[in-house]
Design a protein around this motif. Sequence first.
Motif, mmCIF file in Angstrom:
data_model
loop_
_atom_site.group_PDB
_atom_site.id
_atom_site.type_symbol
_atom_site.label_atom_id
_atom_site.label_comp_id
_atom_site.label_asym_id
_atom_site.label_seq_id
_atom_site.Cartn_x
_atom_site.Cartn_y
_atom_site.Cartn_z
ATOM 1 N N PRO A 37 -45.373 -33.865 -53.498
ATOM 2 C CA PRO A 37 -46.766 -33.428 -53.310
ATOM 3 C C PRO A 37 -47.588 -33.387 -54.605
ATOM 4 C CG PRO A 37 -45.242 -32.037 -52.081
ATOM 5 C CD PRO A 37 -44.413 -32.943 -52.911
ATOM 6 N N GLU A 38 -46.924 -33.226 -55.771
ATOM 7 C CA GLU A 38 -47.707 -33.142 -57.019
ATOM 8 C C GLU A 38 -47.703 -34.450 -57.811
ATOM 9 O OE1 GLU A 38 -44.735 -30.026 -58.126
ATOM 10 O OE2 GLU A 38 -44.950 -30.918 -60.138
ATOM 11 N N LEU A 39 -47.015 -35.500 -57.303
ATOM 12 C CA LEU A 39 -46.940 -36.759 -58.055
ATOM 13 C C LEU A 39 -47.764 -37.854 -57.390
ATOM 14 C CD1 LEU A 39 -43.117 -36.898 -58.907
ATOM 15 C CD2 LEU A 39 -44.981 -36.648 -60.561
ATOM 16 N N LYS A 40 -48.242 -38.791 -58.222
ATOM 17 C CA LYS A 40 -49.003 -39.945 -57.681
ATOM 18 C C LYS A 40 -48.443 -41.250 -58.250
ATOM 19 C CE LYS A 40 -53.664 -38.083 -57.026
ATOM 20 N NZ LYS A 40 -53.553 -36.878 -57.888
ATOM 21 N N GLY A 41 -48.261 -42.225 -57.363
ATOM 22 C CA GLY A 41 -47.941 -43.588 -57.798
ATOM 23 C C GLY A 41 -46.684 -43.744 -58.620
ATOM 24 N N VAL A 42 -45.641 -42.984 -58.321
ATOM 25 C CA VAL A 42 -44.370 -43.158 -59.038
ATOM 26 C C VAL A 42 -43.595 -44.293 -58.363
ATOM 27 C CG1 VAL A 42 -42.142 -42.070 -59.550
ATOM 28 C CG2 VAL A 42 -44.266 -40.762 -59.821
ATOM 29 N N GLU A 43 -43.209 -45.294 -59.159
ATOM 30 C CA GLU A 43 -42.449 -46.405 -58.574
ATOM 31 C C GLU A 43 -40.952 -46.097 -58.686
ATOM 32 O OE1 GLU A 43 -43.428 -50.737 -59.161
ATOM 33 O OE2 GLU A 43 -41.434 -50.692 -60.058
ATOM 34 N N VAL A 44 -40.279 -46.096 -57.554
ATOM 35 C CA VAL A 44 -38.837 -45.831 -57.538
ATOM 36 C C VAL A 44 -38.122 -47.164 -57.366
ATOM 37 C CG1 VAL A 44 -36.935 -44.617 -56.410
ATOM 38 C CG2 VAL A 44 -39.195 -43.532 -56.543
ATOM 39 N N VAL A 45 -37.399 -47.577 -58.404
ATOM 40 C CA VAL A 45 -36.669 -48.848 -58.362
ATOM 41 C C VAL A 45 -35.200 -48.557 -58.072
ATOM 42 C CG1 VAL A 45 -35.966 -50.879 -59.686
ATOM 43 C CG2 VAL A 45 -38.244 -49.927 -60.005
ATOM 44 N N HIS A 46 -34.695 -49.179 -57.042
ATOM 45 C CA HIS A 46 -33.341 -48.919 -56.590
ATOM 46 C C HIS A 46 -32.771 -50.241 -56.098
ATOM 47 C CE1 HIS A 46 -31.088 -45.250 -54.722
ATOM 48 N NE2 HIS A 46 -30.257 -46.094 -55.288
ATOM 49 N N MET A 47 -31.456 -50.439 -56.296
ATOM 50 C CA MET A 47 -30.853 -51.607 -55.651
ATOM 51 C C MET A 47 -30.398 -51.131 -54.281
ATOM 52 S SD MET A 47 -28.781 -54.700 -57.148
ATOM 53 C CE MET A 47 -28.080 -55.966 -56.124
ATOM 54 N N VAL A 48 -29.095 -50.992 -54.021
ATOM 55 C CA VAL A 48 -28.713 -50.500 -52.687
ATOM 56 C C VAL A 48 -28.798 -48.974 -52.681
ATOM 57 C CG1 VAL A 48 -26.893 -50.356 -50.966
ATOM 58 C CG2 VAL A 48 -27.203 -52.451 -52.276
ATOM 59 N N ALA A 49 -29.692 -48.441 -51.852
ATOM 60 C CA ALA A 49 -29.818 -46.990 -51.702
ATOM 61 C C ALA A 49 -28.862 -46.574 -50.586
ATOM 62 C CB ALA A 49 -31.242 -46.623 -51.354
ATOM 63 N N MET A 50 -27.854 -45.813 -50.920
ATOM 64 C CA MET A 50 -26.885 -45.376 -49.904
ATOM 65 C C MET A 50 -27.256 -43.996 -49.358
ATOM 66 S SD MET A 50 -24.473 -47.624 -49.494
ATOM 67 C CE MET A 50 -23.070 -46.696 -48.873
ATOM 68 N N ARG A 65 -43.857 -45.233 -54.584
ATOM 69 C CA ARG A 65 -43.844 -46.597 -54.066
ATOM 70 C C ARG A 65 -42.448 -47.120 -54.378
ATOM 71 N NH1 ARG A 65 -46.923 -51.470 -56.882
ATOM 72 N NH2 ARG A 65 -45.980 -50.322 -58.581
ATOM 73 N N HIS A 66 -41.725 -47.494 -53.320
ATOM 74 C CA HIS A 66 -40.357 -47.961 -53.547
ATOM 75 C C HIS A 66 -40.357 -49.456 -53.827
ATOM 76 C CE1 HIS A 66 -36.209 -48.809 -53.279
ATOM 77 N NE2 HIS A 66 -36.228 -49.297 -52.052
ATOM 78 N N SER A 80 -40.237 -53.688 -44.335
ATOM 79 C CA SER A 80 -40.816 -54.533 -43.267
ATOM 80 C C SER A 80 -42.188 -54.016 -42.837
ATOM 81 C CB SER A 80 -39.857 -54.656 -42.083
ATOM 82 O OG SER A 80 -39.808 -53.445 -41.394
ATOM 83 N N GLU A 81 -42.441 -52.713 -43.002
ATOM 84 C CA GLU A 81 -43.762 -52.164 -42.632
ATOM 85 C C GLU A 81 -44.759 -52.235 -43.790
ATOM 86 O OE1 GLU A 81 -42.949 -48.246 -41.110
ATOM 87 O OE2 GLU A 81 -42.081 -49.036 -39.237
ATOM 88 N N GLY A 82 -44.334 -52.808 -44.906
ATOM 89 C CA GLY A 82 -45.257 -52.979 -46.042
ATOM 90 C C GLY A 82 -45.482 -51.706 -46.844
ATOM 91 N N ARG A 83 -44.663 -50.675 -46.608
ATOM 92 C CA ARG A 83 -44.820 -49.429 -47.372
ATOM 93 C C ARG A 83 -43.963 -49.458 -48.641
ATOM 94 N NH1 ARG A 83 -42.332 -45.847 -45.106
ATOM 95 N NH2 ARG A 83 -41.559 -46.808 -43.206
ATOM 96 N N ALA A 84 -43.103 -50.467 -48.745
ATOM 97 C CA ALA A 84 -42.264 -50.614 -49.943
ATOM 98 C C ALA A 84 -42.234 -52.095 -50.308
ATOM 99 C CB ALA A 84 -40.857 -50.105 -49.658
ATOM 100 N N LEU A 85 -41.850 -52.363 -51.542
ATOM 101 C CA LEU A 85 -41.850 -53.742 -52.040
ATOM 102 C C LEU A 85 -40.417 -54.248 -52.187
ATOM 103 C CD1 LEU A 85 -44.233 -53.052 -55.049
ATOM 104 C CD2 LEU A 85 -44.884 -53.992 -52.813
ATOM 105 N N HIS A 86 -40.282 -55.566 -52.157
ATOM 106 C CA HIS A 86 -38.983 -56.163 -52.506
ATOM 107 C C HIS A 86 -39.208 -57.124 -53.661
ATOM 108 C CE1 HIS A 86 -35.166 -58.131 -52.474
ATOM 109 N NE2 HIS A 86 -35.695 -59.294 -52.148
ATOM 110 N N THR A 87 -38.429 -56.990 -54.707
ATOM 111 C CA THR A 87 -38.505 -57.908 -55.844
ATOM 112 C C THR A 87 -37.230 -58.749 -55.865
ATOM 113 O OG1 THR A 87 -39.852 -56.355 -57.104
ATOM 114 C CG2 THR A 87 -38.703 -58.049 -58.374
#
Length: 419
Positions: A37-50, A65-66, A80-87
């Motif tokens: 709730p207090e953060l904005k626009g933090v990009e979380v980079v993860h490979m396989v999230a278990m 933003r994942h 797939s819903e466009g709420r996260a990115l794939h690189t």
Amino acid sequence: MTAAEAVKQVKDGDRVVVGHACGEPPTLVEALVARGPELKGVEVVHMVAMGPARYAQSGMEGSFRHNSLFVGASTRKAVSEGRALHTPCFFSEIPRLFSWRILPVDVTLMQVTPPDAEGFCSLGVSVDYTLAASRSDRVTIAQMNKYMPRTLGAKIHLDEIDCIVEKDEPLIELKPPAIGDLEKAIGENVAKLIEDGSTLQMGIGAIPDAVLLFLKGKKDLGIHSEMFSDGLVSLAEAGVVTNKKKTINTGKFVATFLMGTRKLYDFVDGNPDVVMQPVDYTNDPNIIGQHEKMVSINSALQVDFMGQVNAEMIGRNQFSGVGGQVDFVRGASRSKGGKSIIALPSTAAKGKVSRIACALDAGSAVTTSRNDVHFIVTEYGAAELRGKSIRERAKALIAIAHPDFRDSLTAQAKEQGLL
Ligand code: COA
């Protein structure tokens, strides 16, 4: 400090890299999500999230933003819903993306063992890209957990960690998959291609585990793999995997991450025969190719008549990622006596779709190119494609397609002028 205190180091707009797979530090990730709730626009980079990857859940978009380097079960919907990115990127390249600041890292969340007498912590089950991220970031935050096995190889000194959160909790585990008759038939066909003294790379899942069932009669196998799982422990205990014939790192299991149950974690804990290295070493095709008789075994979703392999997309939807597939396919093709094997069921969607197709589905990606492909294996046999013309490939692939689809595939090949 507490996890809540440690994650206060994260600022709006930061890029936060999270430790991979079963090495994810759950307490730190939860504390970060709680700051949503207090953060904005933090990009979380993860490979396989278990873990549950709550930063990628609906409603979190303003805070997080994942950016996924490999889409998994808990992040697939968000992508797939466009709420996260794939690189897209090869697994071997990820450390360079961070250290060369192509993807500059602000904060790393990792998990380590308590320190040894010299102050070094082991990265346990996940070395891969985490060490490179921590060496190029502004702040390294580590969860120190006594349940993390102390593996040999890459390690980090206390001096390199900015914030330490002591929290003991069981690691994330991956239960062994169910192996049915289909997987057994594929496993048996793959095992026929593996000679005594080979060094193996195996992926995760039912097919690689089924292959292991048919290796019990083999001798002196070795492991140089991006990961390994519980199935290998039994083969090591049975004396089938000895690593004795490995051309380099002789006598050692080499991997960059591990996924399994406590049985696996106990096997590697303090085991001098297991060496965990960063992924830019384990997955470097030049290193892989130095092993004689290197055999890589990976899976796929679809293969076309030219031998193009799609292992990551269903139509336009990103299902997973390239991971280390191409790293090992290329490494195995440089190896003297090496083989790269793509093993997959002949059909999908409960038998309605043939995975051997005249063309890849519109919008899907080529993971392993037709120039790199070597063996394709289904429950109906193996097709060796390297050195074969497109016509020969189409014929060989139709021969291992499901019998229900062979006539229609043959008709399509004739239409394309291939037969
Ligand atoms: N058309 C339509 N649907 C398809 C399909 C196709 N061609 N191929 C697969 N599917 C469906 C399956 O039916 C299944 O759906 P269901 O569970 O509802 O039946 C789903 O997609 C998943 O397919 P499956 O083959 O079971 O996937 P998997 O979990 O065995 O994973 C890969 C296979 C290829 C996705 C996985 O191995 C991967 O991500 N590979 C790339 C990375 C890699 O190789 N890394 C190196 C080793 S770690």
